[in-house]
Design a protein around this motif. Structure first.
Motif, PDB file in Angstrom:
ATOM      1  N   THR A  73       0.831  -1.204   0.000  1.00 18.31           N
ATOM      2  CA  THR A  73       0.000   0.000   0.000  1.00 18.31           C
ATOM      3  C   THR A  73       0.864   1.251   0.000  1.00 18.31           C
ATOM      4  OG1 THR A  73      -1.781  -1.134   1.182  1.00 18.31           O
ATOM      5  CG2 THR A  73      -1.753   1.276   1.294  1.00 18.31           C
ATOM      6  N   ALA A  74       1.906   1.260   0.825  1.00 18.73           N
ATOM      7  CA  ALA A  74       2.794   2.419   0.900  1.00 18.73           C
ATOM      8  C   ALA A  74       3.501   2.654  -0.430  1.00 18.73           C
ATOM      9  CB  ALA A  74       3.815   2.207   2.017  1.00 18.73           C
ATOM     10  N   ILE A  75       3.925   1.572  -1.077  1.00 19.82           N
ATOM     11  CA  ILE A  75       4.619   1.704  -2.366  1.00 19.82           C
ATOM     12  C   ILE A  75       3.689   2.281  -3.419  1.00 19.82           C
ATOM     13  CG2 ILE A  75       5.665   0.415  -4.261  1.00 19.82           C
ATOM     14  CD1 ILE A  75       6.740  -1.547  -2.144  1.00 19.82           C
ATOM     15  N   ILE A  76       2.474   1.742  -3.524  1.00 22.25           N
ATOM     16  CA  ILE A  76       1.537   2.187  -4.563  1.00 22.25           C
ATOM     17  C   ILE A  76       1.118   3.632  -4.345  1.00 22.25           C
ATOM     18  CG2 ILE A  76      -0.785   1.846  -5.496  1.00 22.25           C
ATOM     19  CD1 ILE A  76      -0.389  -1.164  -4.994  1.00 22.25           C
ATOM     20  N   LEU A  77       0.779   3.988  -3.108  1.00 21.05           N
ATOM     21  CA  LEU A  77       0.384   5.368  -2.829  1.00 21.05           C
ATOM     22  C   LEU A  77       1.558   6.321  -3.039  1.00 21.05           C
ATOM     23  CD1 LEU A  77      -1.915   4.979   0.308  1.00 21.05           C
ATOM     24  CD2 LEU A  77      -2.600   5.383  -2.058  1.00 21.05           C
ATOM     25  N   GLY A  78       2.767   5.868  -2.707  1.00 16.03           N
ATOM     26  CA  GLY A  78       3.941   6.696  -2.921  1.00 16.03           C
ATOM     27  C   GLY A  78       4.177   6.975  -4.397  1.00 16.03           C
ATOM     28  N   VAL A  79       4.052   5.943  -5.236  1.00 14.56           N
ATOM     29  CA  VAL A  79       4.217   6.117  -6.683  1.00 14.56           C
ATOM     30  C   VAL A  79       3.139   7.040  -7.224  1.00 14.56           C
ATOM     31  CG1 VAL A  79       4.108   4.940  -8.917  1.00 14.56           C
ATOM     32  CG2 VAL A  79       5.398   3.920  -7.027  1.00 14.56           C
ATOM     33  N   PHE A  80       1.909   6.854  -6.764  1.00 14.53           N
ATOM     34  CA  PHE A  80       0.802   7.705  -7.207  1.00 14.53           C
ATOM     35  C   PHE A  80       1.090   9.166  -6.868  1.00 14.53           C
ATOM     36  CE2 PHE A  80      -3.146   9.945  -6.119  1.00 14.53           C
ATOM     37  CZ  PHE A  80      -3.844   9.833  -7.301  1.00 14.53           C
ATOM     38  N   ALA A  81       1.499   9.449  -5.621  1.00 17.74           N
ATOM     39  CA  ALA A  81       1.744  10.826  -5.195  1.00 17.74           C
ATOM     40  C   ALA A  81       2.910  11.444  -5.967  1.00 17.74           C
ATOM     41  CB  ALA A  81       2.019  10.868  -3.692  1.00 17.74           C
ATOM     42  N   GLY A 117      -1.588   6.680 -14.541  1.00 17.12           N
ATOM     43  CA  GLY A 117      -2.738   5.840 -14.881  1.00 17.12           C
ATOM     44  C   GLY A 117      -2.589   4.430 -14.330  1.00 17.12           C
ATOM     45  N   ILE A 118      -1.383   3.875 -14.429  1.00 13.31           N
ATOM     46  CA  ILE A 118      -1.126   2.538 -13.871  1.00 13.31           C
ATOM     47  C   ILE A 118      -1.275   2.564 -12.359  1.00 13.31           C
ATOM     48  CG2 ILE A 118       0.648   0.773 -13.533  1.00 13.31           C
ATOM     49  CD1 ILE A 118       1.715   1.554 -16.330  1.00 13.31           C
ATOM     50  N   ALA A 119      -0.781   3.630 -11.716  1.00 14.41           N
ATOM     51  CA  ALA A 119      -0.897   3.746 -10.254  1.00 14.41           C
ATOM     52  C   ALA A 119      -2.356   3.857  -9.826  1.00 14.41           C
ATOM     53  CB  ALA A 119      -0.100   4.954  -9.762  1.00 14.41           C
ATOM     54  N   MET A 120      -3.169   4.592 -10.604  1.00 17.59           N
ATOM     55  CA  MET A 120      -4.601   4.683 -10.297  1.00 17.59           C
ATOM     56  C   MET A 120      -5.261   3.313 -10.340  1.00 17.59           C
ATOM     57  SD  MET A 120      -5.993   8.108 -12.258  1.00 17.59           S
ATOM     58  CE  MET A 120      -7.693   7.585 -12.010  1.00 17.59           C
ATOM     59  N   ALA A 121      -4.953   2.562 -11.398  1.00 18.77           N
ATOM     60  CA  ALA A 121      -5.516   1.217 -11.507  1.00 18.77           C
ATOM     61  C   ALA A 121      -5.027   0.336 -10.372  1.00 18.77           C
ATOM     62  CB  ALA A 121      -5.157   0.608 -12.857  1.00 18.77           C
ATOM     63  N   ALA A 122      -3.740   0.467 -10.017  1.00 18.01           N
ATOM     64  CA  ALA A 122      -3.180  -0.346  -8.936  1.00 18.01           C
ATOM     65  C   ALA A 122      -3.845  -0.035  -7.599  1.00 18.01           C
ATOM     66  CB  ALA A 122      -1.672  -0.118  -8.839  1.00 18.01           C
ATOM     67  N   ILE A 123      -4.204   1.222  -7.375  1.00 21.40           N
ATOM     68  CA  ILE A 123      -4.947   1.577  -6.151  1.00 21.40           C
ATOM     69  C   ILE A 123      -6.275   0.829  -6.124  1.00 21.40           C
ATOM     70  CG2 ILE A 123      -6.244   3.449  -5.046  1.00 21.40           C
ATOM     71  CD1 ILE A 123      -3.944   5.323  -5.809  1.00 21.40           C
ATOM     72  N   GLY A 124      -6.961   0.797  -7.270  1.00 19.33           N
ATOM     73  CA  GLY A 124      -8.239   0.080  -7.327  1.00 19.33           C
ATOM     74  C   GLY A 124      -8.072  -1.410  -7.161  1.00 19.33           C
ATOM     75  N   PHE A 125      -7.121  -2.002  -7.877  1.00 23.19           N
ATOM     76  CA  PHE A 125      -6.917  -3.447  -7.831  1.00 23.19           C
ATOM     77  C   PHE A 125      -6.472  -3.930  -6.445  1.00 23.19           C
ATOM     78  CE2 PHE A 125      -5.724  -3.215 -12.556  1.00 23.19           C
ATOM     79  CZ  PHE A 125      -6.981  -3.641 -12.964  1.00 23.19           C
ATOM     80  N   ASN A 126      -5.639  -3.170  -5.782  1.00 22.59           N
ATOM     81  CA  ASN A 126      -4.985  -3.635  -4.573  1.00 22.59           C
ATOM     82  C   ASN A 126      -5.602  -3.073  -3.291  1.00 22.59           C
ATOM     83  OD1 ASN A 126      -2.219  -5.082  -5.467  1.00 22.59           O
ATOM     84  ND2 ASN A 126      -2.621  -3.412  -6.885  1.00 22.59           N
ATOM     85  N   ILE A 127      -5.451  -1.782  -3.103  1.00 21.46           N
ATOM     86  CA  ILE A 127      -5.817  -1.161  -1.831  1.00 21.46           C
ATOM     87  C   ILE A 127      -7.325  -1.113  -1.658  1.00 21.46           C
ATOM     88  CG2 ILE A 127      -5.572   0.913  -0.427  1.00 21.46           C
ATOM     89  CD1 ILE A 127      -3.069   1.547  -2.189  1.00 21.46           C
TER      90      ILE A 127
END
Length: 385
Positions: free
Chosen positions: A61-69, A93-103
């Motif tokens: 979660t920290a990695i994905i949100l960090g990449v998104f920010a 765009g990939i980070a947005m999808a990853a937030i949905g898929f994962n977190i």
């Protein structure tokens, strides 16, 4: 071991509120599901692994949100050339999808933590990227997860007149080309949620063909606040630094990337040749199989050996495991898959899988083409066992 039809009911975790008395019920002997749950629970106990609150998931979660920010800040404040903007837009765009898929996905299914408030907080990540966690709970967690691939009940296969994703849906003349034109339209998926879908659902009180309870109190406040935060991030803040056309262009780019990824992962799990599209009985109120068997008939895994893909899409290449155990964190799906596959083999239940990502894409393409032909050429309602 054989399965008969003696018991009725839907698992409590999958059932919609009792106020919706017209819900479909499931028939059959649930001994397979009970034994499967017992074996999965025993495997977690044997390995000493918790089903939720995984340190691996918190780090992810920290990695994905960090990449998104970082991608957002770099795109809005630092990008100085078109190619930098393009690269950062793709990453965002990939980070947005990853937030949905994962977190969001784990939180929305209460698979992230044993603590309700943590699950709720993680589910709200969808509101951060423009969706509505409240409407998603009805559309996906209740309607889709309970009645997978049942036309008129599973709103995730309802594209309206744009596409025909089930043999029970009416065919329009333009569906003949849907195997070609739907791919770019998948890029509009997220944009539709942001600008139209959620507002339409709120106004009509329906998701697809199904009524739902509009949000009230804190749920309504969360919906409104989430939309305000998203539109501020997507348009309000960038417009202080960039021209309107530039903001609109990069919003479309980021949203299209996220939309294509979100749509394809769903389609490869359910809208493929190997998946069934079961019909209720003549009364329209009863399915002929137990709930767990229905999930296995309508769901297909893909590319289970691709760890990079599995990490990015929140383990949703293990869709069979997710549908059978939506409250187990996705980081444990490889462990669950071994138990599910062995139990299916013992009970004589078909376990459906595409070995590669490409095989799933090809199967989806072929099904779209078949469904776009005349009604007489449609796929059968139930896939072979």
């Amino acid at each position: 071991m054989s399965l008969d039809s003696t018991h009725r009911g839907i698992p409590a975790s999958a059932a919609p509120p009792d106020a919706h008395a017209d819900r479909l019920k499931f028939n059959g002997d649930n001994s397979f599901h009970r034994e499967l749950r017992r074996r999965v629970d025993a495997e977690f106990k044997r390995s000493g692994t918790r089903q939720r609150d995984s340190a691996q998931m918190y780090l992810k979660t920290a990695i994905i949100l960090g990449v998104f920010a970082l991608a957002y800040v770099a795109l809005v404040f630092l990008a100085g050339t078109w190619w930098q903007g393009l690269l950062l837009g793709l990453v965002l765009g990939i980070a947005m999808a990853a937030i949905g898929f994962n977190i969001m996905h784990d939180g929305g299914h209460q698979a992230y933590s044993e603590r309700r408030w943590v699950n709720r907080l993680m589910a709200l990540a969808l509101d951060l990227v423009g969706g509505s966690s409240y409407i998603w709970q009805w559309k996906h967690a209740r309607f889709h997860h309970t009645w997978v691939n049942v036309a008129g009940h599973d709103s995730d296969i309802d594209l309206g007149v744009l596409g025909r994703l089930s043999p029970q849906q009416p065919r329009r003349p333009w569906h003949r080309w849907q195997h070609l034109y739907l791919w770019p339209l998948y890029g509009v998926t997220a944009i539709r949620w942001h600008l139209y879908g959620d507002f339409r659902d709120m106004a009509t009180g329906t998701v697809g063909e199904r009524p739902f309870d509009r949000p009230k109190g804190w749920d309504l406040a969360g919906f409104v606040l989430g939309k305000l935060v998203f539109f501020t991030l997507a348009f309000g803040l960038p417009l202080f630094f960039h021209a309107f056309g530039t903001v609109l262009l990069f919003y479309a780019l980021v949203s299209a990337v996220a939309g294509v990824l979100l749509a394809l992962v769903f389609q490869m799990a359910h809208v493929v040749e190997e998946a069934a599209f079961p019909l209720p009985d003549e009364s329209g109120r009863q399915m002929e199989t137990p709930w767990a068997i229905h999930q296995l008939q309508t769901t297909v895994d893909f590319a289970r050996g691709n760890r990079v893909l599995g990490w990015l899409i929140g383990g949703l290449n293990f869709q069979v495991e997710h549908h059978l155990f939506p409250r187990i964190s996705h980081v444990h799906y490889p462990l669950v898959a071994r138990v599910v596959e062995d139990t299916c083999r013992e009970f004589g239940v078909t376990y459906r899988e595409h070995r590669t990502f490409g095989a799933g894409i090809a199967s989806h393409y072929r099904l779209l083409r078949r469904l776009g032909k005349s009604a007489a050429a449609s796929v059968p309602a139930l896939a072979p066992a």
